[in-house]
Design an enzyme around this catalytic site. Structure first.
Site: not given
Ligand code: LIP
Length: 295
Positions: A71, A89, A91-92, A94, A235
């Site tokens: 990412e 990713d 930190i999914d 964030t 993601d």
């Molecule tokens: C998040 C995704 C989530 C989406 C957020 C963001 P991140 O990833 O897991 O589904 O709705 O907008 O993209 O940015 O926390 O890695």
């Protein structure tokens, strides 16, 4: 793929995710110099960037011929190829991380010929791991347990109940970071339609704030459906393997798309169970409009 030891890849992914997890739990989340990307809700922290660097370096050292898509280093126009590719990713969730909400996960997948093949989704705050290798089952492991050994459970956690009618479903949704124009309107109208008495009258809508954890909640049977457009391959790649090995499937978030690529950016994920195709058709019947993201 015949000459790739998928078990070894899987075990290495878990080893490095568990190690770097401590970097996340000990960090003071700060958007600081990193800040935001597309807009004020598309957050990134220095920890996201540092964790991706650590993981990508370890992965490249062990598997120098594999490609990498992360990412924080992705550049517009980068394309997923058929080569074995780690899709990460760091930190999914964030935004959750910045708010000290524990729904956060390292989402690390391996795609081969663009097909999600190995996936691990690790929450370092709860020390829970969702993992799967294609054709070898999906598992949830609790490392924090009073038992001497980690507790490893096969997914789904309970025998699947029928999925139809949609009105009996608990649905994961996300607003995402794109808050403008057509796609935001499709989400707003459809969320209302799903909940309305003269619409889906579904049991509930939930947002965990992490696509990876939403996918894994569906795999575990804790949610029935997850619908999002605008997120990315990093993601969903890892959770895709976990969901598939737990009997679920992923189709297009736009009505009628029975096939969607891991980089398609529009996803409707459904758990395993009787009536899976029927609930997909029912859900699509409530979608108000069509997403433009993903082309
Ligand atoms: C998040 C995704 C989530 C989406 C957020 C963001 P991140 O990833 O897991 O589904 O709705 O907008 O993209 O940015 O926390 O890695």
């Amino acid at each position: 793929m015949a000459d790739i030891n998928l078990q070894e890849v899987h075990d290495f992914m878990i080893e490095i995710a568990r190690k770097v997890g401590e970097r996340i739990t000990s960090a003071t989340p700060s958007t600081g110099a990193a800040g935001s990307k597309k807009n004020s809700v598309d957050l990134v922290t220095e920890t996201d960037q540092a964790v991706e660097k650590i993981l990508s370096t370890s992965l490249h050292e062990k598997y120098p011929t594999f490609s990498f898509m992360g990412e924080e280093t992705y550049k517009p126009g980068d394309k997923l190829t058929d080569a074995p590719t780690f899709i990460l990713d760091p930190i999914d969730g964030t935004t959750n991380f910045v708010h000290r909400n524990p729904y956060v996960a390292i989402s690390l997948g391996l795609a081969i010929n663009k097909s999600p093949t190995v996936g691990i989704v690790y929450n370092p705050f709860t020390q829970t791991l969702y993992s799967a290798i294609k054709s070898h089952g999906a598992y949830l492991t609790h490392f924090l347990t009073p038992q001497p050994q980690p507790q490893k459970l096969k997914l789904p956690l309970h025998p699947p109940t029928p999925l139809t009618p949609l009105s009996t479903c608990l649905i994961a949704i996300e607003w995402g970071s794109d808050r403008s124009a057509n796609d935001f309107a499709v989400k707003s109208r459809t969320f209302t339609k799903l909940a309305a008495a003269d619409g889906g009258m579904v049991h509930g809508l939930r947002s965990l704030g992490s696509a990876a954890l939403n996918m894994c909640a569906v795999a575990a049977g804790e949610m029935d459906v997850y619908w999002e457009a605008g997120c990315w391959a990093w993601d969903v790649c890892a959770g895709w393997v976990v969901l598939g090995e737990a009997g679920g499937r992923v189709v297009d978030a736009n009505p009628g798309g029975w096939e969607v690529g891991v980089d398609g950016r529009r996803y409707l994920a459904v758990r395993g169970g009787e009536g899976q195709e029927g609930v997909i058709r029912e859900f699509w019947g409530l979608v108000e409009g069509r997403f433009e993201v993903g082309g």
